[in-house]
Design an enzyme around this catalytic site. Structure first.
Site, short mmCIF file in Angstrom:
data_model
loop_
_atom_site.label_atom_id
_atom_site.label_comp_id
_atom_site.label_asym_id
_atom_site.label_seq_id
_atom_site.Cartn_x
_atom_site.Cartn_y
_atom_site.Cartn_z
N ASN A 42 45.94 33.24 42.03
CA ASN A 42 46.59 34.14 40.86
C ASN A 42 48.44 33.99 41.07
O ASN A 42 48.47 32.93 42.40
CB ASN A 42 46.49 35.86 41.41
N ASP A 68 43.40 33.34 38.33
CA ASP A 68 43.30 32.55 37.30
C ASP A 68 42.12 32.10 37.23
O ASP A 68 41.75 31.18 36.91
CB ASP A 68 44.08 31.72 37.17
N GLN A 95 56.87 38.99 35.38
CA GLN A 95 55.68 39.46 33.48
C GLN A 95 55.27 40.78 34.28
O GLN A 95 54.87 41.70 33.25
CB GLN A 95 54.35 38.67 34.52
N ALA A 109 44.80 34.29 31.85
CA ALA A 109 43.97 33.67 32.27
C ALA A 109 42.96 33.73 30.80
O ALA A 109 42.37 32.64 29.68
CB ALA A 109 43.50 33.75 33.05
N ARG A 166 47.53 23.96 30.83
CA ARG A 166 48.20 24.59 31.93
C ARG A 166 46.25 24.63 32.93
O ARG A 166 46.10 25.29 32.41
CB ARG A 166 48.48 26.45 31.45
N ARG A 191 50.00 34.02 27.49
CA ARG A 191 49.77 33.42 28.66
C ARG A 191 48.94 34.44 29.29
O ARG A 191 48.35 35.75 28.64
CB ARG A 191 51.03 33.28 30.51
O1 MRU Z 1 51.53 32.48 34.77
P1 MRU Z 1 50.71 33.64 33.88
O2 MRU Z 1 51.41 34.42 33.49
O3 MRU Z 1 49.93 32.75 32.97
O4 MRU Z 1 50.24 33.65 34.90
C1 MRU Z 1 48.81 34.90 34.28
C2 MRU Z 1 48.15 35.48 35.79
O5 MRU Z 1 48.90 35.75 37.33
C3 MRU Z 1 47.08 36.90 35.94
O6 MRU Z 1 47.15 37.64 37.18
C4 MRU Z 1 46.01 36.68 35.52
O7 MRU Z 1 46.12 35.08 34.29
C5 MRU Z 1 45.32 37.31 35.37
S1 MRU Z 1 45.14 37.80 33.95
C6 MRU Z 1 43.63 39.36 33.42
#
Ligand code: MRU
Length: 360
Positions: free
Chosen positions: A257, A247, A206, A57, A98, A55
């Site tokens: 985000n 994202d 996370q 982006a 996604r 996970r």
């Molecule tokens: O749902 P996730 O864990 O994929 O969400 C990730 C985020 O929101 C991160 O902050 C974003 O992808 C930036 S990653 C460098």
């Protein structure tokens, strides 16, 4: 990134290609257990993206890029031009699981158009080779971009600074270095003393699980805080700056985000605290005018109604809410550009106006 496994330090990216398969660190098991898993078809990679084995982006983008390579490298058929178009379309659909992370479609566009061009000019054999070369290029470009983000962003962090971050925008989310964590890593490497407030980031935690694990691995001083505590520390003057990843950042500078980012940005502005968004160009989406049009992923409400724990050596989900209630689970929110002090990019720290100029 350097990872300590069973007393040894190994060097890994979040996703990699090895022996004709796509490998990933299984992020669902961290920080309790370190494990690596491999996938052999685009459908499996698409499912791993959806299930959040990988996970963040940029890492999702790299996984998708290698997913396309997987299909081409393993496919022994010879195509006509139309057949190749249909084949790639089907592969893209399997991988595009996604909707919010722009990097996923950026990767598919780059790898797909490279394959199509080479297929037209040089034929099937060369198209097969180039599929993997293009995925490797996207992977390395992601890492190089994040390293540059680290260098530019570290200039914003003074010795002794207290930084707040949300979700995991670290090496796990971006192959290596990270986006929001890259400036923090770089400042630490430069010998600056710094302290990081890590928002736990419900519902999947996370922050508490992945960001805290990365910072612990590198001995960077930090504390995990409840999401609700960020405003408390900001209002007490205990936070010098906020850095998050994204994202998707769209043409007017609005930012999608992890859910909860918007609240942090509003509270930061209220308290005069600079709020930075760190992004590689693969996250930038000039094709969408404003945040209203960003697709926001809605995930299973089980994620809200339960929490992850380690039990009997396994990561398990336990119910932590009223058993007769249902939940709502938007995975991302949109922070309007007016709350963003600057965008930390591979080309330096830019304003929303600078982003707009890049389009003209
Ligand atoms: O749902 P996730 O864990 O994929 O969400 C990730 C985020 O929101 C991160 O902050 C974003 O992808 C930036 S990653 C460098």
């Amino acid at each position: 990134m350097k990872i300590k496994v069973d007393g040894q330090t190994v060097e890994r990216r979040a996703v990699w290609w090895e022996d004709g398969k796509v490998w990933m660190i299984d992020q669902r098991q961290l920080p309790f257990r370190y494990s690596e898993v491999s996938f052999s078809t685009p459908a499996e990679v698409g499912q791993a993206i959806k299930d959040m084995v990988v996970r963040g982006a940029p890492s999702i983008g790299v996984a998708a890029a290698y997913g396309v390579a997987l299909d081409l490298v393993c496919c022994e058929q010879l195509f006509t031009e139309n057949e190749m178009g249909a084949f790639l379309e089907e592969t893209f659909q399997a991988l595009n699981t996604r909707p919010t992370a722009k990097d996923l479609t950026t990767a598919l566009d780059i790898v797909g158009s490279t394959i199509q061009k080479v297929f037209r000019d040089e034929g099937m054999e060369r198209a097969r080779e180039v599929a993997l070369e293009a995925a490797r290029w996207f992977d390395n470009e992601t890492v190089r971009s994040c390293e540059l983000i680290g260098e530019h962003g570290a200039e914003l962090i003074s010795d002794g600074a207290k930084v707040l971050t949300h979700c995991n925008a670290g090496a796990l989310a971006a192959q290596d270095y990270g986006t929001a964590l890259a400036p923090i890593r770089k400042a630490h490497e430069q010998g600056k003393g710094l302290f990081v407030y890590v928002d736990e980031t419900r519902p999947r935690n996370q922050g508490a699980r992945l960001t805290a694990w990365e910072l612990s691995n590198e001995d960077i001083d930090h504390r995990i805080i409840a999401d609700n505590a960020a405003g408390f520390y900001m209002s007490k003057g205990e936070v010098d700056l906020v850095i998050v990843g994204a994202d998707r950042v769209v043409a007017n500078g609005d930012v999608a985000n992890k859910i909860g980012t918007y609240e942090k940005a509003v509270v930061a502005k209220e308290n005069g605290i600079p709020f930075y968004v760190a992004i590689p160009w693969s996250t930038f989406d000039p094709g969408i005018a404003s945040g209203e049009d960003i697709p926001i992923e809605e995930r299973d409400d089980e994620e809200v109604l339960t929490t992850f724990v380690e039990l009997d050596g396994k990561v398990q989900r336990l119910r932590c809410s009223d058993p007769s209630s249902q939940g709502l689970n938007p995975a991302f929110d949109v922070t309007p550009a007016r709350f963003v002090t600057g965008y930390i990019t591979p080309e330096g720290v830019l304003t929303a106006e600078d982003l707009a100029k890049r389009l003209s």
